[in-house]
Design an enzyme around this catalytic site. Structure first.
Site, mmCIF file in Angstrom:
data_model
loop_
_atom_site.group_PDB
_atom_site.id
_atom_site.type_symbol
_atom_site.label_atom_id
_atom_site.label_comp_id
_atom_site.label_asym_id
_atom_site.label_seq_id
_atom_site.Cartn_x
_atom_site.Cartn_y
_atom_site.Cartn_z
ATOM 1 N N GLU A 196 22.766 -61.007 -10.330
ATOM 2 C CA GLU A 196 22.252 -59.931 -11.200
ATOM 3 C C GLU A 196 23.439 -59.031 -11.491
ATOM 4 O OE1 GLU A 196 19.330 -59.752 -12.495
ATOM 5 O OE2 GLU A 196 18.197 -61.198 -11.306
ATOM 6 N N CYS A 206 21.767 -50.470 -13.940
ATOM 7 C CA CYS A 206 22.052 -51.717 -14.656
ATOM 8 C C CYS A 206 21.153 -51.811 -15.892
ATOM 9 C CB CYS A 206 21.861 -52.908 -13.743
ATOM 10 S SG CYS A 206 20.267 -52.912 -12.914
HETATM 11 P P1 NAD Z 1 30.862 -54.642 -7.338
HETATM 12 O O1 NAD Z 1 30.868 -55.970 -7.998
HETATM 13 O O2 NAD Z 1 32.123 -53.888 -7.265
HETATM 14 O O3 NAD Z 1 30.361 -54.786 -5.818
HETATM 15 C C1 NAD Z 1 29.126 -55.359 -5.496
HETATM 16 C C2 NAD Z 1 29.195 -55.933 -4.094
HETATM 17 O O4 NAD Z 1 30.112 -57.023 -4.065
HETATM 18 C C3 NAD Z 1 29.672 -54.936 -3.032
HETATM 19 O O5 NAD Z 1 28.884 -55.081 -1.877
HETATM 20 C C4 NAD Z 1 31.102 -55.390 -2.780
HETATM 21 O O6 NAD Z 1 31.578 -55.071 -1.484
HETATM 22 C C5 NAD Z 1 30.958 -56.888 -2.933
HETATM 23 N N1 NAD Z 1 32.210 -57.605 -3.185
HETATM 24 C C6 NAD Z 1 33.433 -57.117 -3.509
HETATM 25 N N2 NAD Z 1 34.326 -58.130 -3.627
HETATM 26 C C7 NAD Z 1 33.644 -59.277 -3.380
HETATM 27 C C8 NAD Z 1 34.002 -60.643 -3.358
HETATM 28 N N3 NAD Z 1 35.250 -61.051 -3.620
HETATM 29 N N4 NAD Z 1 33.048 -61.561 -3.091
HETATM 30 C C9 NAD Z 1 31.770 -61.169 -2.838
HETATM 31 N N5 NAD Z 1 31.373 -59.879 -2.848
HETATM 32 C C10 NAD Z 1 32.299 -58.947 -3.108
HETATM 33 O O7 NAD Z 1 29.706 -53.832 -8.046
HETATM 34 P P2 NAD Z 1 29.385 -52.292 -7.843
HETATM 35 O O8 NAD Z 1 30.472 -51.529 -8.519
HETATM 36 O O9 NAD Z 1 29.081 -52.046 -6.423
HETATM 37 O O10 NAD Z 1 28.009 -52.140 -8.649
HETATM 38 C C11 NAD Z 1 27.928 -51.771 -9.986
HETATM 39 C C12 NAD Z 1 27.661 -52.998 -10.841
HETATM 40 O O11 NAD Z 1 26.466 -53.634 -10.416
HETATM 41 C C13 NAD Z 1 27.446 -52.647 -12.292
HETATM 42 O O12 NAD Z 1 28.122 -53.574 -13.097
HETATM 43 C C14 NAD Z 1 25.944 -52.799 -12.473
HETATM 44 O O13 NAD Z 1 25.529 -53.080 -13.780
HETATM 45 C C15 NAD Z 1 25.663 -53.925 -11.546
HETATM 46 N N6 NAD Z 1 24.246 -53.940 -11.181
HETATM 47 C C16 NAD Z 1 23.448 -54.892 -11.712
HETATM 48 C C17 NAD Z 1 22.092 -54.910 -11.427
HETATM 49 C C18 NAD Z 1 21.178 -55.962 -12.012
HETATM 50 O O14 NAD Z 1 20.034 -56.040 -11.589
HETATM 51 N N7 NAD Z 1 21.606 -56.759 -12.971
HETATM 52 C C19 NAD Z 1 21.562 -53.940 -10.581
HETATM 53 C C20 NAD Z 1 22.411 -52.966 -10.063
HETATM 54 C C21 NAD Z 1 23.760 -52.980 -10.363
#
Ligand code: NAD
Length: 496
Positions: free
Chosen positions: A235, A269
């Site tokens: 997501e 999001c």
């Molecule tokens: P992010 O991608 O920076 O981090 C998300 C998670 O991934 C964190 O727990 C982080 O520690 C982890 N992560 C970091 N590097 C990784 C790797 N190499 N492998 C696996 N996991 C790793 O996202 P964010 O900045 O925390 O969140 C904001 C984003 O999330 C926005 O783009 C938003 O649109 C999206 N979002 C989407 C939804 C949806 O339902 N589509 C819901 C909420 C947020």
């Protein structure tokens, strides 16, 4: 052995809230092994037994609502209301929904095959829990988007290891403590605090990965999971548009644009990230939007009704918001209201409306994830559809038109996972309906039947009744007459 610690700081005040360990691969392996050992006993409780624990958790959240809201608000900097309505509200409704509906979605399906080639056979499809689900969550909704995805996984009979965002791990730790109090068996739910490396270690060990976060990290998750052929759902980010056409209720459209553009300080999001207004109603709509945005109170939240727009949770997010506004201004846009980072302690950005925008600008093409609303004038429905679809993202959208029929017709032309007509984003609470992004906004869905079946393996059992078998010819040896027989059969069945 030294443990790396991650400091959790308040985005609103800057003070240190707690330090949590960044778990290494060995520590993650230990959690997953415990989760795996505990899972059969959890699955054996059946839907009713698991529903009892989930229902206890629902009541726990309501009884400890102030503590939950305070924990979420402290580590995200969001308003009391954003934590209360969206996070707590979603969690209790999801606990109620999955406790009641898991059995219906995952019960055995018995049917007869339609193909005459398997005539008479009975079929059973059953859904069995996969084992250990790894949930990786973002910082913008630490309860809704992390624990929220763990709920159906647990309801299906899986164990869950949750890796929350390194910026907001405290809510998940509170959830783990609450689940223990609600008598969830030991090991069935665990929190792996840490950053990207901890998440990668988790991906290598679990049976399914449920990831919510940015599109860039989602690609990394997909590549990592591919090496072990671990199934996953993503997501990801969005760039949700709101289209307002002639004849639409403008007061309501302006309210929706402002509420879903600014809620959670724009860090949602599914939201309103860009607005397209038909030229004939553009001025009137803009005037309403600007007045409403200008009246919003931004600042450090301190309980109910203290502010309307809270902090920007992630340090890098504030830089992205500033960069999008600067890029738009450099390319000819104007600020109608707001436009600046708020001076002083904490991370805040003024609720902002940008006008004279176009698709050469980052604020119209990339996820801003902040309290900004770019409003663009369009000639009518066709141009609006073309512009909404001119995006690498396809999460959600909203449409305001003269009537529902026209709204629905327009919705069907948009390449996004969900469209609200005369509304925005609230489809997230319709747990019966699949919710997931098209294009770079995701793979797979949460909610609805597939939102829980993804956490299961599907097994098909075909039963050939003995009576029927007696009438069927032997397979071997092949003879000329057997080929003729098959030809006659296929022609009889499928010629017409
Ligand atoms: P992010 O991608 O920076 O981090 C998300 C998670 O991934 C964190 O727990 C982080 O520690 C982890 N992560 C970091 N590097 C990784 C790797 N190499 N492998 C696996 N996991 C790793 O996202 P964010 O900045 O925390 O969140 C904001 C984003 O999330 C926005 O783009 C938003 O649109 C999206 N979002 C989407 C939804 C949806 O339902 N589509 C819901 C909420 C947020």
């Amino acid at each position: 052995m030294s443990t790396t610690l991650i400091e959790v700081r308040s985005p609103a005040g800057g003070e240190l809230l707690a330090s949590v360990p960044a778990l290494d691969a060995a520590a993650v392996a230990e959690l997953v092994a415990r989760a795996r050992a505990a899972q059969p006993q959890w699955a054996a409780l059946g839907f009713d037994g698991r529903a009892k624990v989930l229902s206890r958790m629902r009541r726990w959240l309501l009884e400890h609502a102030e503590q939950v809201i305070e924990t979420i608000a402290s580590e995200t900097g969001k308003t009391y209301e954003d934590a209360q309505l969206l996070e707590l509200g979603y969690a209790v409704s999801a606990l109620s929904f999955w406790a009641r509906r898991a059995g219906g979605y995952l019960g055995d399906r018995r049917f007869f095959a339609r193909s005459p080639l398997v005539a008479g056979r009975r079929l059973v499809t059953r859904y069995a829990p996969r084992g250990v689900i790894g949930v990786i969550g973002p910082w913008n909704y630490p309860l809704l988007n992390s624990f929220g995805d763990a709920i159906p996984a647990l309801a299906a009979g899986n164990s869950v290891v949750l890796k929350p965002s390194e910026l907001t791990p405290l809510t998940s730790l509170l959830v783990a403590q609450a689940l223990r109090e609600c008598e969830l068996p030991d090991g069935v739910f665990a929190v792996a605090t840490g950053a990207g490396e901890t998440a990668e270690a988790l991906i290598d060990l679990v049976d399914f990965v449920m990831f919510t976060g940015s599109t860039a990290t989602g690609r990394k998750v997909a590549m990592r999971a591919a090496s072990s052929l671990t199934p996953f759902a993503l997501e990801l980010g969005g760039k949700d548009a709101l289209v307002v056409l002639e004849g639409a209720p403008l007061e309501r459209a302006a309210n929706v644009a402002v509420f879903y553009g600014m809620i959670n300080a724009g860090q949602s999001c599914v939201s309103v990230e860009r607005v397209y207004a038909q030229a004939s109603i553009y001025d009137e709509l803009l005037e309403k939007i600007v007045a409403k945005v200008g009246a919003l109170r931004v600042g450090e939240p301190s309980g109910p009704a203290s502010v309307d727009v809270g902090a920007i949770t992630a340090p890098r997010q504030l830089e992205i918001i500033e960069a999008h506004v600067a890029d738009a201004l450099a390319k000819g846009a104007r600020v109608a209201v707001g436009g600046h980072r708020r001076a002083g302690a904490g991370r805040f950005f003024e609720p902002t409306v940008l006008v004279d925008v176009d698709h050469s600008m980052r604020c119209m093409m990339e996820e801003t994830f902040g309290p900004t609303l770019p409003v663009m004038k369009v000639s009518g429905a066709d141009e609006a559809v073309a512009l909404v679809n001119d995006s690498p993202m396809g999460l959600g959208a909203a449409v305001f038109a003269a009537d529902l029929e026209r709204g629905e017709a327009l919705a069907r032309r948009l390449d996004v996972g969900a469209v609200c007509v005369n509304d925005a984003a609230v489809n997230y609470f319709a747990l019966e309906a699949p919710m997931g992004g098209h294009k770079a906004s995701g793979i797979g869905v949460r909610h609805g039947p597939d939102g829980i079946r993804k956490y299961c393996t599907a097994q098909t059992i075909l039963l050939s009744p003995r009576l029927m078998l007696r009438r069927e010819p032997q397979f071997y040896p092949y003879t000329k007459s057997s080929a003729k027989l098959v030809r006659r059969l296929l022609n009889t069945l499928y010629r017409r």
